[in-house]
Design an enzyme around this catalytic site. Structure first.
Site, PDB file in Angstrom:
ATOM      1  N   SER A 252       0.847  -1.268   0.063  1.00 61.10           N
ATOM      2  CA  SER A 252      -0.061  -0.107   0.007  1.00 61.10           C
ATOM      3  C   SER A 252       0.857   1.280  -0.045  1.00 61.10           C
ATOM      4  O   SER A 252       1.879   1.165   0.657  1.00 61.10           O
ATOM      5  CB  SER A 252      -1.116   0.091   1.156  1.00 61.10           C
ATOM      6  OG  SER A 252      -1.561   1.199   1.433  1.00 61.10           O
TER       7      SER A 252
ATOM      8  N   TYR B 248      -1.594  -0.747  10.941  1.00 52.88           N
ATOM      9  CA  TYR B 248      -1.965  -1.352   9.549  1.00 52.88           C
ATOM     10  C   TYR B 248      -0.546  -1.289   8.775  1.00 52.88           C
ATOM     11  O   TYR B 248      -0.112  -2.128   8.064  1.00 52.88           O
ATOM     12  CB  TYR B 248      -3.006  -0.782   8.923  1.00 52.88           C
ATOM     13  CG  TYR B 248      -3.196  -1.378   7.507  1.00 52.88           C
ATOM     14  CD1 TYR B 248      -3.557  -2.328   7.025  1.00 52.88           C
ATOM     15  CD2 TYR B 248      -3.226  -0.131   6.762  1.00 52.88           C
ATOM     16  CE1 TYR B 248      -3.588  -2.485   5.673  1.00 52.88           C
ATOM     17  CE2 TYR B 248      -3.282  -0.203   5.236  1.00 52.88           C
ATOM     18  CZ  TYR B 248      -3.621  -1.474   4.784  1.00 52.88           C
ATOM     19  OH  TYR B 248      -3.668  -1.946   3.426  1.00 52.88           O
TER      20      TYR B 248
ATOM     21  N   LYS C 182       2.192  -3.933   6.950  1.00 50.87           N
ATOM     22  CA  LYS C 182       2.634  -4.008   5.332  1.00 50.87           C
ATOM     23  C   LYS C 182       4.110  -3.810   5.207  1.00 50.87           C
ATOM     24  O   LYS C 182       4.804  -4.237   4.445  1.00 50.87           O
ATOM     25  CB  LYS C 182       1.910  -2.528   4.549  1.00 50.87           C
ATOM     26  CG  LYS C 182       0.564  -3.121   4.623  1.00 50.87           C
ATOM     27  CD  LYS C 182       0.306  -4.019   3.729  1.00 50.87           C
ATOM     28  CE  LYS C 182      -1.529  -4.477   3.456  1.00 50.87           C
ATOM     29  NZ  LYS C 182      -1.866  -5.634   2.947  1.00 50.87           N
TER      30      LYS C 182
END
Ligand code: NAD
Ligand code: UFG
Length: 335
Positions: A124, A148, A152
């Site tokens: 992302s 989050y 990643k």
């Protein structure tokens, strides 16, 4: 090629399943349905005129993944499975690390056990943290502002170590910007639970009459109209980016990260305006204070994708809103 899509029943996975099947690949979906519905398989069948094989399971079940890789003679895995809500990740970090990081470790263990060493990972733009310059290229420093994003980043770093350890591994991390829109049939699309956090799903709910009005978070950013600017990418363009990534991987070992975006910033009010046109609805909104943690602008430099993958977006913001609106109308009648 035989391709396993972990999280293939989700938003991006289901659209990618369509593109890859239409390109002649054999797709297997592996999903535990923690954020999707089994009916997506029926709807995919309507689009593809073909039932895709499904394994209902958790990526943390290493034995089941290994068994699936062998049974379907998988050549490559596209790893979509994971949790993705930023706010939730701040409240429930352990769940995010368990699902995203532990899930990826489990997948890697299974893959190395049965000697499948080709992987596309859903990363992302969040790995860039607060942009230091725009447009953001792949050399931009990485950082994270929430669990989050950190999950990643951890996964990307882990994958780099794996590729460095064994020259047979082929790994590509695709850094998605803001995926929106739906398949042109309107039969599949984004299906968030509860009140949406993201802009376009929220606008869709106002347009269809489920929510009263959109709160525009901030009207005083240093942007063209004062509202936040993002790089929105049509989910079908994104799906085609995965096809291009598979072609690249087939001849390129090692680790690489590539941005998938349109390379163009669009403001909240511009999106709203396009959605009004696509839906022929007037969408109520009010300008409110900025959302905590938001940045003014974020958009990608997409030269690397163009050069290395031979891929670029084809669809515009009108296509994103029109397809999203079609899906929205279909979705409201789903059980
Ligand atoms: P989604 O929630 O619609 O799809 C994820 C799918 O994975 C769901 O079907 C869910 O049931 C499944 N899943 C989750 N944990 C699982 C597990 N442990 N085992 C098996 N299945 C599991 O999300 P999406 O928007 O399609 O995103 C796909 C990937 O792309 C995610 O990794 C996400 O972080 C990443 N991504 C998404 C966006 C976005 O804005 N949608 C942006 C950047 C990156
Ligand atoms: N916005 C509003 N009102 C809303 C929702 C959003 O004005 O109700 C604004 C935001 O302030 C921002 C823009 O719309 O300016 C886009 O917001 P989104 O929540 O749709 O998307 P973000 O760019 O904030 O975040 C998304 C994903 C993250 C991911 C990031 C970068 O949700 O997971 O893109 O890829 F990390």
């Amino acid at each position: 090629m035989n391709i396993l899509l972990t999280g293939g029943a989700g938003y991006i996975g289901s659209h990618t399943a369509v593109t890859l099947t239409e390109a002649g690949h054999q797709i297997v979906i592996f999903d535990n349905f923690c954020n999707s519905d089994k009916s997506v398989l029926d709807r995919l069948e309507r689009i593809l005129k073909k039932r895709l094989p499904l394994i209902d399971g958790d990526v943390r079940n290493t034995a089941l993944i290994a068994q699936t890789l062998e049974k379907f003679q998988i050549d490559t895995v596209i790893h979509f499975a994971g949790l993705k809500a930023v706010g939730e990740s701040v409240d429930r970090p352990i769940e995010y690390y368990a699902n995203n990081v532990q899930g990826t470790i489990s997948l890697l263990e299974a893959m190395s056990l049965v000697n499948v060493k080709s992987l596309v990972f859903s990363s992302s733009a969040t790995v860039y943290g607060d942009p230091q310059y725009l447009p953001i290229d792949e050399e931009h420093p990485t950082s994270a502002t929430n669990a989050y994003g950190r999950s990643k980043l951890h996964i990307e770093e882990m994958l780099k170590d794996v590729a460095n350890s064994d020259r047979e591994w082929k790994i590509i991390c695709l850094r998605y910007f803001n995926p929106v829109g739906a398949h042109e049939s309107g039969l599949i699309g984004e299906d968030p639970n509860g009140i949406p956090n993201n802009l376009v799903p929220y606008i869709a709910q106002v347009a269809i009459g489920n929510l009263e009005k959109l709160s525009v978070y901030g009207g005083d950013y240093p942007t063209l109209d004062g509202t936040g600017v993002r790089d929105y990418i049509h989910v079908m363009d994104l799906a085609e980016g995965h096809l291009a990534a598979l072609n690249y991987l087939s001849t390129n070992p090692g680790w690489i990260a590539v941005n998938l975006g349109a390379g163009k910033g669009i403001s909240v009010l511009e999106v709203l305006n396009e959605y009004e046109k696509a839906s022929a609805k007037s969408i109520r909104y009010s300008i409110e204070k900025r959302r905590a943690g938001d940045i003014a602008s974020c958009f990608a430099k997409v030269d690397k994708a163009k050069k290395i993958l031979g891929w670029q977006t084809k669809r515009n913001v009108h296509d994103m809103c029109a397809s999203g609106w079609l899906w929205q109308q279909y979705r409201k009648n789903l059980p």
